[in-house]
Enzyme design. Structure first.
Site, PDB file in Angstrom:
ATOM      1  N   HIS A  12       0.849  -1.052  -0.241  1.00  0.00           N
ATOM      2  CA  HIS A  12       0.040  -0.204  -0.139  1.00  0.00           C
ATOM      3  C   HIS A  12       1.090   1.563   0.093  1.00  0.00           C
ATOM      4  O   HIS A  12       2.078   0.728   0.387  1.00  0.00           O
ATOM      5  CB  HIS A  12      -0.815   0.007   1.423  1.00  0.00           C
ATOM      6  N   ASP A  17       2.596  -4.763   7.862  1.00  0.00           N
ATOM      7  CA  ASP A  17       2.126  -4.341   7.940  1.00  0.00           C
ATOM      8  C   ASP A  17       0.676  -4.437   7.526  1.00  0.00           C
ATOM      9  O   ASP A  17       0.403  -5.492   6.977  1.00  0.00           O
ATOM     10  CB  ASP A  17       1.702  -2.800   6.885  1.00  0.00           C
ATOM     11  N   GLN A  41      -4.933  -4.958   6.669  1.00  0.00           N
ATOM     12  CA  GLN A  41      -5.616  -6.243   6.239  1.00  0.00           C
ATOM     13  C   GLN A  41      -5.323  -7.647   6.524  1.00  0.00           C
ATOM     14  O   GLN A  41      -7.000  -7.959   6.227  1.00  0.00           O
ATOM     15  CB  GLN A  41      -5.136  -5.879   4.298  1.00  0.00           C
ATOM     16  N   LYS A  82     -10.032  -1.294  10.621  1.00  0.00           N
ATOM     17  CA  LYS A  82      -9.865  -2.658   9.945  1.00  0.00           C
ATOM     18  C   LYS A  82     -10.296  -3.591  10.380  1.00  0.00           C
ATOM     19  O   LYS A  82     -10.297  -4.769  10.109  1.00  0.00           O
ATOM     20  CB  LYS A  82      -9.139  -2.079   8.900  1.00  0.00           C
ATOM     21  N   CYS A  93      -4.473   2.608  -3.618  1.00  0.00           N
ATOM     22  CA  CYS A  93      -3.681   3.349  -3.198  1.00  0.00           C
ATOM     23  C   CYS A  93      -2.185   2.099  -2.807  1.00  0.00           C
ATOM     24  O   CYS A  93      -1.321   2.170  -2.428  1.00  0.00           O
ATOM     25  CB  CYS A  93      -3.676   2.937  -1.259  1.00  0.00           C
TER      26      CYS A  93
END
Lengths: 411, 154
Positions: free
Chosen positions: A128, A205, A208, A231, A369
């Site tokens: 991202h 990261d 998600q 999220k 993104c």
């Protein structure tokens, strides 16, 4: 309420926890398939936030009065819930930030300040923008070099290339756990072990990943892990940075201000211990309390049951969508979450998005993104339907019918 | 429920499928590139402006090429048709009227305008995320007329 870690989810019951799922959009029953952008909020989260704002509003870590002590206790109880959720060793390793982006920027500035010209950072082609740009800015500031692990046609990382990219100058591997555009679940344990064998720390990261796969920072042995509350069924404007204590202790503060100090004089300021050292200013107290409620909710449903339900949706969706002529899936990794990125022959994703919206179906159309990833696949954008455990097979049927209708219109 | 305007009318679908004047105009006198980095719509607008017998400037040819969504392509295609034979001044008037139309500030059924068939885009203000798609070719036109080579509606 009993935890249902193995039994099948009672999805109709669960949907009642999310009142928005009973509403309409453009006059049609809402079909919410944009969970990769943000997840919906269960009533218990909203009620926790509301309870704090209406009956418990106060600042934390300062007051000596009842409300402040109550707010501080609730706030710190949420930190403990986060710690337990990702199985960090201690609460001090849980830093509240403004979101995944803020967490990565914190590491890029603070850990980054310890690096020097010629050092290298490794990211991947499926990152991202929030895990690209902060590193580019660091490279620009301090003369570092950014290396990029390529992605194959299925949307999986080229692990051989990663192995070749790691060298004596590598100072960090910053990689996404689950791709927001492709749904790919990366082999994070393997990547971490590989990096550690070269004494290179890893930042994950997990924006998600956090709502879809269990993350245990000790089992993973990860060095930094970042995610966003919104999220994970919690409020926006809030995120978590987990950092290994040895690293966080070595790192200088990022933002300066209240709460992050031990003492201030004009001659010299000394900094607070972890986690306060990295939490300057009044935090998003209501959000943190909401995130605590969101974690309670996820624990109640059970992350294993969530993953199983989503896996079923993934397989059903994959089968239904693959039967549509002219539909090309972008992201066909062997291990993936219930994210369907796709393009249709001769129909731009933005047209798909607007036309599905007219059917009450919320998807995302655009580059998500991840512009370098779109370039990799030779598309300007994709349409993306991303499902959560409260979605149903009948909603996938609605999606398929709506896509066929779009194709008929453009035929 | 608010009444919705059907964005994807047959005229728009037809121009998307068979865009008019969809080519590079080698003999152009003015050109500009329009790019929306956020959605990837990317096109070039070409104009051939020459003196008419009475000495006034006239747009003899207008064309475009590139890629984008149906709204973007249909808007560009219909724009090139509307421009042919017009003076640069009239083109600028069309540009500003079309901007007003996209913002919902011009009611084409009650107010005077010279947009003709272009009024089909009047409902787009109800879809704020798509306004820039319809506007891109027009900003490129404006850039070409102002000798500005690259424009973006982001």
């Amino acid at each position: 309420m009993t935890a249902a870690s193995t039994q099948k989810l009672a999805v109709e019951e669960i949907r009642k926890d999310f009142p928005i799922l009973s509403t309409t959009a453009r006059g049609r029953p809402l079909v919410y398939l944009d969970n990769a952008a943000t997840t919906l909020k269960p009533k218990s989260v909203v009620e926790a936030v509301q309870r704090h704002l209406l009956l418990g509003a106060s600042n934390v870590h300062r007051g000596v009065h009842y409300l402040s002590e109550k707010a501080t206790a609730d706030f710190e109880a949420s930190r403990e819930k986060v710690r337990s959720f990702i199985n960090a060793r201690e609460k001090a390793e849980i830093i509240f930030t403004a979101g995944t982006t803020a967490g990565i920027n914190l590491v890029a500035h603070s850990y980054g300040s310890l690096l020097k010209a010629g050092d290298e950072i490794i990211i991947s082609a499926m990152e991202h923008h929030s895990n690209i740009v902060p590193w580019q800015m660091l490279c620009e500031r301090q003369g570092l070099t950014l290396r990029v692990v390529p992605v194959n046609d299925r949307g999986e990382l080229d692990l051989t290339a990663l192995e070749q990219l790691i060298n004596q100058k590598t100072r960090l591997v910053a990689i996404v756990a689950v791709s927001n555009a492709l749904g790919t679940i990366n082999p994070i344990k393997h990547i971490i072990d590989l990096a550690h064998s070269h004494d290179v720390p890893v930042l994950l990261d997990a924006a998600q990943a956090v709502a879809h796969i269990p993350l245990d920072v000790q089992t993973l042995d990860v060095d930094f892990l970042v995610f966003s509350s919104h999220k994970l069924f919690g409020p926006t404007g809030l995120g978590v940075l987990y950092g290994r204590r040895e690293l966080l202790d070595r790192m200088p503060p990022f933002l300066g201000g209240g709460d992050m100090i031990r003492s201030v004089t004009f001659a010299k300021t000394t900094y607070a211990e972890l986690p306060a050292k990295f939490e300057a200013g009044t935090p998003h107290i209501a959000g943190v309390i909401g995130l605590g409620a969101a974690i309670d909710y996820v624990n109640h449903v059970g992350l294993a049951a969530i993953a199983a339900a989503e896996d079923e949706l993934l397989h059903y969706g994959k089968r239904c969508l693959s039967e549509i002529p002219g539909l090309r899936m972008i992201g066909t990794a062997e291990h993936k979450t219930s994210i369907f990125g796709f393009v249709l022959d001769d129909i731009h994703p933005h047209d798909i998005g607007t036309l599905l919206d007219q059917e009450g179906i919320a998807i995302r159309a655009g580059h998500h993104c991840t512009q370098p990833l779109m370039d990799r696949f030779g598309v300007p954008a994709t349409a993306r339907a991303s499902l959560a455990f409260y979605n149903t097979k009948s909603e996938i049927d609605s999606l398929v019918q709506a896509i066929l209708k779009v194709q008929r219109l453009f035929a | 429920m608010t009444s919705q305007v059907d964005l994807y009318q047959q005229v728009i679908l037809d121009h998307n499928k068979k865009p008019r004047n969809f080519k590079k105009l080698e003999s152009h006198t003015h050109a500009a590139e329009g790019f929306n980095p956020l959605c990837g719509d990317h096109l070039w607008v070409y104009l051939q402006i020459a003196k008419s017998p009475d000495g006034a400037d006239v747009i003899h040819e207008a064309a475009f090429e590139g890629s984008g969504c149906a709204i973007c392509k249909a808007s560009a295609s219909m724009m090139t048709m509307a421009l042919k034979g017009q003076s640069p001044g009239t083109a600028k008037t069309l540009f500003s009227e079309f901007q007003s139309l996209l913002k919902g500030e011009l009611n084409p059924d009650t107010e005077a305008h010279s947009l003709g068939k272009l009024k089909i885009f009047s409902g787009i203000w109800q879809y704020p995320a798509r306004v820039k798609c319809a506007a891109l070719a027009w900003h490129a036109l404006n850039g070409a007329l102002s000798n500005q080579q690259t424009v973006s509606t982001e």
